[in-house]
Design an enzyme around this catalytic site. Structure first.
Site, PDB file in Angstrom:
ATOM      1  N   ARG B 290      -0.862 -20.112  19.081  1.00  0.00           N
ATOM      2  CA  ARG B 290      -1.306 -19.020  19.563  1.00  0.00           C
ATOM      3  C   ARG B 290      -0.640 -17.891  19.461  1.00  0.00           C
ATOM      4  O   ARG B 290       0.399 -17.673  19.970  1.00  0.00           O
ATOM      5  CB  ARG B 290      -1.867 -19.285  21.224  1.00  0.00           C
ATOM      6  CG  ARG B 290      -2.570 -18.163  21.839  1.00  0.00           C
ATOM      7  CD  ARG B 290      -2.173 -17.589  23.137  1.00  0.00           C
ATOM      8  NE  ARG B 290      -1.652 -18.665  24.061  1.00  0.00           N
ATOM      9  CZ  ARG B 290      -0.608 -18.274  24.833  1.00  0.00           C
ATOM     10  NH1 ARG B 290       0.147 -17.207  24.732  1.00  0.00           N
ATOM     11  NH2 ARG B 290      -0.327 -19.278  25.826  1.00  0.00           N
ATOM     12  N   HIS B 294      -2.147 -15.327  26.157  1.00  0.00           N
ATOM     13  CA  HIS B 294      -3.257 -16.610  26.423  1.00  0.00           C
ATOM     14  C   HIS B 294      -4.318 -15.933  26.868  1.00  0.00           C
ATOM     15  O   HIS B 294      -5.325 -16.147  26.226  1.00  0.00           O
ATOM     16  CB  HIS B 294      -2.697 -17.178  27.736  1.00  0.00           C
ATOM     17  CG  HIS B 294      -3.784 -18.029  28.542  1.00  0.00           C
ATOM     18  ND1 HIS B 294      -4.036 -19.065  28.131  1.00  0.00           N
ATOM     19  CD2 HIS B 294      -4.246 -17.597  29.899  1.00  0.00           C
ATOM     20  CE1 HIS B 294      -5.058 -19.501  29.069  1.00  0.00           C
ATOM     21  NE2 HIS B 294      -5.078 -18.433  30.009  1.00  0.00           N
ATOM     22  N   TYR B 303       7.781 -14.896  27.973  1.00  0.00           N
ATOM     23  CA  TYR B 303       8.163 -16.068  28.020  1.00  0.00           C
ATOM     24  C   TYR B 303       8.422 -16.752  26.556  1.00  0.00           C
ATOM     25  O   TYR B 303       8.843 -17.674  26.532  1.00  0.00           O
ATOM     26  CB  TYR B 303       7.103 -16.832  28.716  1.00  0.00           C
ATOM     27  CG  TYR B 303       5.607 -16.717  28.068  1.00  0.00           C
ATOM     28  CD1 TYR B 303       5.211 -17.508  26.995  1.00  0.00           C
ATOM     29  CD2 TYR B 303       4.759 -15.788  28.879  1.00  0.00           C
ATOM     30  CE1 TYR B 303       3.693 -17.330  26.587  1.00  0.00           C
ATOM     31  CE2 TYR B 303       3.344 -15.523  28.234  1.00  0.00           C
ATOM     32  CZ  TYR B 303       3.324 -16.516  27.179  1.00  0.00           C
ATOM     33  OH  TYR B 303       1.737 -16.159  26.724  1.00  0.00           O
TER      34      TYR B 303
END
Lengths: 325, 397
Positions: B290, B294, B303
Site C-alpha cells: 500500500r 491506510h 509508522y
C-alpha cells in the site's frame, strides 16, 4: 388438522412443512442433523430431507450466521440454530453489523430472509450460558425482527411466518416450554406475526409477557382470581416490532400494567414498554407501570435460579403494589 | 489420560530431535523473527524490470493473452490509479469524508478481477476499486459512501459485486455461504473474497476457511498482503507467511507477486479453475504494498520509513507492464498518449459527478430498514414528518 403436540414438536413440524414446500429453505446449525438438535427440535429432518438441506455445521456461530447470509444472498432461506442463548454472542457481530443492515445498505436491493433460532431462558437447571434472555440486545438493533412464541400453535405458525418473512427474524424459543403440549391446527389461518394476543380477558390490571412468562402470568391470573381480582393477560408474541396498540387498548381498559420477562429489568423490554405506555396512556394510568424480571447480575447458578426468575409470588406482589396506588 | 499424553508426546520429541533439542526454547526466543526456511517463493511472470519470466506451472494460464489484452490490463491499471488519485484529491478538497486509496495494489486487483467470469461473484472489502472497475461498477457509485450520501450505492446483483464491507473480514463468510449456494445449485460459477493481511487475524476469516474446506465451497480467498494494517505490520498478524495458513485448513495456498498483473491473472485463473472443477477453496496471497495511507485519516510517516516505500516504488505494477509493452513493441506512443487523455477525462468526469451528487432526502433515514415494514419505523417516520412540517407551518421554509 388439529393435533395436540409439544411446543418443540410444533416447531419440528413447522420446519418440516417449510422444507417440504420451499426447496430454498435450509436448516443449519451444530448437531441439527443426525442428532436432531440437543433439544431434538430438528429431529428426523436430515433423514427425510438430506444433508444438503439440513446441514450439520462446524462449531462456529459467526460462521453459521455469516454463511447463512451468503446463502441468502444466493437465494436460499436459511433457518439457523444457535444451540443456546449464551452462545449467540460469537455470532452477534454478524447479526448486528451484517444481517441487520444489508437491506438498508443496498437501498432495498438485497433481502436477507434468515431466521436465527435461539432456545432461550432459564428454569431448566442448566449450567452457565445456557439460560439467558438476550432479546433486548437484539431488539435495540434496527433491521432485525424479534419474536417469541409461548405455546405450540404459535410456535408452529410463527415459524412459518418467520421463514416467509423477507426480513431477518430472531426466533426466541422458550426452552422451558418445549415439552408443554397444546392444540395445533395446521390448517388454520394464522393472525399477523407481530400482533399481541389477549390470552385472558380481565378488567383490573394488565399483565404483559411473552415466551416463557405467558404461562406464569396465566397462573398468576388464576391465583389472583381466587382473591377476587380480574386480571387481563397479554401475550406480546413479538418483541420487535412491539404491538403497542394492543397494550394501549388493554391499559385503557384496566388502567394498570405489569410487564413480566425473565431478562434483567434494567434496560430491558419492560423499560421500553413502560416508557411508551406512560406516554400513550398517561391520563388513563392509575399506577406506574411496574416490571418484574431478572436482576442486574449474571444469570445465577442453577440452584439459585428460582430466586432470580419471576415466579408466582413476585408477580403477585407487583400486582398488589400496582393495585395499592 | 496417561496413554494419550504419552502418545501425544512421542512424535513431538522426535520432531524436536530433528530440529535440535532446544527447539522449544529457540521458538520462545525468536518470537519476532521469521524462520528463514519458511520464506516463500513468489509466483512471478513479469519482473520489476518488465521482463517476462517463464513459469512451468502458471504460464499456461496466460498463454493466450494477446497484446490487445495486455494493453487492456495496462489501461485498467492506469485508469484505476487515476480514479483513485482523483478520489484522494476530492477528499483533500472536502468533497469526500474519507478515502481508502488502492495506490500500489492495481496489479493485484486488475489481475484477479480480469480473471473472473461475469457469473462469478465478488465479495470485496472497502479498497477494491480496481476490482469494481473490472466488474463494470460505475466508479462514481463507489464514492457515495465516502461522501456520506449512502452506505452502499450500487445494486450488488447488477454486476455480481457485493457492497463494500467495512467490518474487517465479515465478507469472507458471506462469500463462503454464497459459494456453498453455488455448489448446492450445481452451477460452475465461483466466488472470490477479498481481504487484507490484517483481516487474516480475524476469527471470521478463520471460520470461512473452515466452512469452505468442510463444504468444499468454490471460493477463492484473495488476500492482498499490502504489508500494513493501518500501522500494524504483517509481523503483528502472523508468524508464518499468510498463504501457508491454508495448509492447516486443508486447501492450497500460494503467494504471488501482487505487483505483477500477469502473475495475479494466472494464479487467480488457476484458483478459479480449481473452484469450478469441484476442488474447493484456494488461498491466494498477493504480496504487494500500500503506497499511500491506510485511509486519508492516517499518517504513514508515523509508522514507516521512506526507504521502504522507495524500495516498493521500484516494483511499481504499472511501470513494469509499460516496460514490457514497450520492449515487446505491443504498444506505441499513440496508445500511451490516448490513455493519458482518457485518464484526464475520467478524473474530470468523477470530479464533476461527485460535486453534483445530491444529498439524500431526509426521509431516507427510514427507508429500507425492513423489507416487510415495521410499526416502530412507521411511527418514528410520522413523528419526523410532523417535526419537519412544524417548520413549514411557522413559515420558516
Amino acid at each position: 388438522m388439529a393435533d395436540k403436540m409439544a411446543l418443540a414438536k410444533a416447531i419440528n413440524e413447522s420446519l418440516r412443512r417449510a422444507l417440504d414446500s420451499d426447496p430454498k429453505v435450509l436448516i443449519m446449525g451444530e448437531d441439527v442433523g443426525k442428532l436432531g438438535g440437543v433439544f431434538r427440535v430438528t429431529d428426523g429432518l436430515q433423514k427425510d430431507f438430506g444433508e444438503n438441506r439440513v446441514i450439520d455445521t462446524p462449531l462456529a456461530e459467526s460462521g453459521i450466521v455469516g454463511t447463512a447470509i451468503g446463502l441468502a444472498l444466493r437465494g436460499y432461506r436459511p433457518v439457523v440454530e444457535i444451540q443456546f442463548d449464551g452462545f449467540v454472542f460469537p455470532a452477534y457481530d454478524q447479526i448486528v453489523t451484517q444481517l441487520a443492515k444489508m437491506h438498508a445498505r443496498s437501498l432495498g436491493k438485497v433481502k436477507l430472509p434468515v431466521v436465527v433460532r435461539i432456545p432461550y431462558g432459564g428454569g431448566i437447571g442448566a449450567v452457565e450460558h445456557h439460560s439467558e434472555s438476550p432479546e433486548a440486545l437484539f431488539a435495540h438493533v434496527a433491521g432485525l425482527k424479534i419474536v417469541s412464541p409461548s405455546n405450540a400453535s404459535d410456535a408452529y405458525w410463527m415459524m412459518q411466518q418467520a421463514i416467509q418473512s423477507d426480513d431477518p427474524v430472531i426466533f426466541f424459543e422458550p426452552k422451558r416450554r418445549y415439552w408443554d403440549k397444546g392444540e395445533v391446527n395446521t390448517e388454520a389461518i394464522p393472525g399477523p406475526l407481530h400482533k399481541a394476543a389477549v390470552v385472558r380477558a380481565g378488567t383490573d390490571l394488565t399483565l404483559a409477557a411473552y415466551g416463557p412468562m405467558v404461562k406464569l402470568c396465566q397462573e398468576v391470573a388464576d391465583a389472583a382470581a381466587e382473591e377476587g381480582r380480574n386480571l387481563e393477560v397479554l401475550d406480546l408474541r413479538s418483541v420487535s416490532p412491539l404491538d403497542f396498540d394492543s397494550i394501549q387498548a388493554s391499559v385503557e381498559k384496566t388502567r394498570r400494567l405489569v410487564v413480566v420477562h425473565e431478562a434483567p429489568v434494567f434496560f430491558g423490554s419492560g423499560a421500553e414498554i413502560a416508557a411508551r405506555i406512560t406516554e400513550r396512556c398517561f391520563y388513563h394510568l392509575e399506577a406506574p407501570v411496574l416490571r418484574v424480571g431478572g436482576y442486574h447480575a449474571p444469570y445465577p447458578p442453577a440452584r439459585l435460579e428460582e430466586e432470580y426468575l419471576p415466579n408466582l409470588d413476585r408477580v403477585l406482589d407487583a400486582v398488589d403494589r400496582s393495585l395499592a396506588y | 489420560m496417561t496413554v494419550e499424553s504419552t502418545a501425544a508426546r512421542t512424535p513431538r520429541r522426535s520432531a524436536g530431535s530433528k530440529a535440535g533439542t532446544t527447539g522449544t526454547k529457540r521458538t520462545t526466543r525468536t518470537t519476532a523473527k521469521k524462520d528463514a526456511g519458511t520464506e516463500p517463493q513468489l509466483v512471478q511472470l513479469l519482473t520489476p524490470e518488465g521482463k517476462r519470466v517463464k513459469n512451468a506451472e502458471y504460464d499456461k494460464y496466460v498463454a493466450g493473452v494477446t497484446p490487445e489484452e495486455l494493453r487492456g490490463l495496462y489501461r485498467d491499471m492506469v485508469l484505476t490509479r487515476r480514479f483513485d488519485a482523483e478520489a484522494t484529491s476530492l477528499q483533500r478538497q472536502g468533497e469526500l469524508g474519507l478515502w481508502a486509496s488502492l495506490l500500489g495494489q492495481e496489479a493485484a486487483q486488475i489481475g484477479s478481477g480480469r480473471a473472473l467470469r461475469d457469473d462469478d461473484y465478488v465479495f470485496p472489502t472497502y479498497r477494491e476499486h480496481g476490482v469494481a472497475w473490472c466488474r463494470g461498477v460505475n466508479p462514481t457509485n463507489l464514492l457515495g459512501m465516502f461522501r456520506g450520501v449512502n452506505n452502499g450505492g450500487w445494486d450488488p446483483n447488477g454486476n455480481n459485486f457485493q457492497l463494500y464491507t467495512i467490518v474487517i473480514g465479515s465478507q469472507t463468510l458471506h462469500a463462503t455461504g454464497y459459494a456453498m449456494g453455488i455448489a448446492k445449485d450445481g452451477a460452475d460459477s465461483a466466488v472470490i473474497a477479498y481481504f487484507g493481511d490484517g483481516a487474516s487475524s480475524q476469527g471470521d476469516v478463520a471460520e470461512s476457511f473452515t466452512f469452505s474446506a468442510v463444504y468444499n465451497a468454490p471460493v477463492v480467498f484473495f488476500c492482498q498482503n499490502n504489508q500494513w494494517a493501518i500501522s500494524e505490520p504483517t509481523e503483528k498478524q502472523s508468524r508464518v507467511p499468510i498463504y501457508q495458513r491454508a495448509q492447516g485448513f486443508g486447501f492450497p495456498g500460494v503467494r504471488v507477486d501482487g505487483n505483477d498483473v500477469l502473475g495475479c491473472l494466472a494464479v487467480t485463473r488457476w484458483a478459479l479453475e480449481r473452484a469450478r472443477s469441484g476442488e474447493g477453496p484456494t488461498l491466494v496471497e498477493a504480496f504487494t504494498y500500500r503506497m499511500g495511507a491506510h485511509t486519508t485519516s492516517d499518517d504513514p510517516t508515523r509508522y514507516r520509513g521512506d526507504e521502504e516505500r522507495q524500495a516498493w516504488e521500484a516494483k511499481d505494477p504499472i511501470l513494469r507492464l509499460r516496460r514490457y509493452l514497450e520492449a515487446s513493441n505491443h504498444a506505441d506512443e499513440g496508445f500511451f498518449a490516448e490513455l493519458e487523455a482518457e485518464s484526464e477525462a475520467l478524473g474530470k468526469r468523477v470530479r464533476e459527478a461527485v460535486r453534483a451528487m445530491p444529498d439524500p432526502d431526509h426521509f431516507a433515514i427510514f427507508e429500507n430498514v425492513y423489507a416487510d415494514g415495521h410499526a416502530l419505523v412507521d411511527e418514528e417516520r410520522a413523528q419526523f414528518a410532523a417535526y419537519q412540517a412544524s417548520f413549514a407551518d411557522e413559515g420558516g421554509n
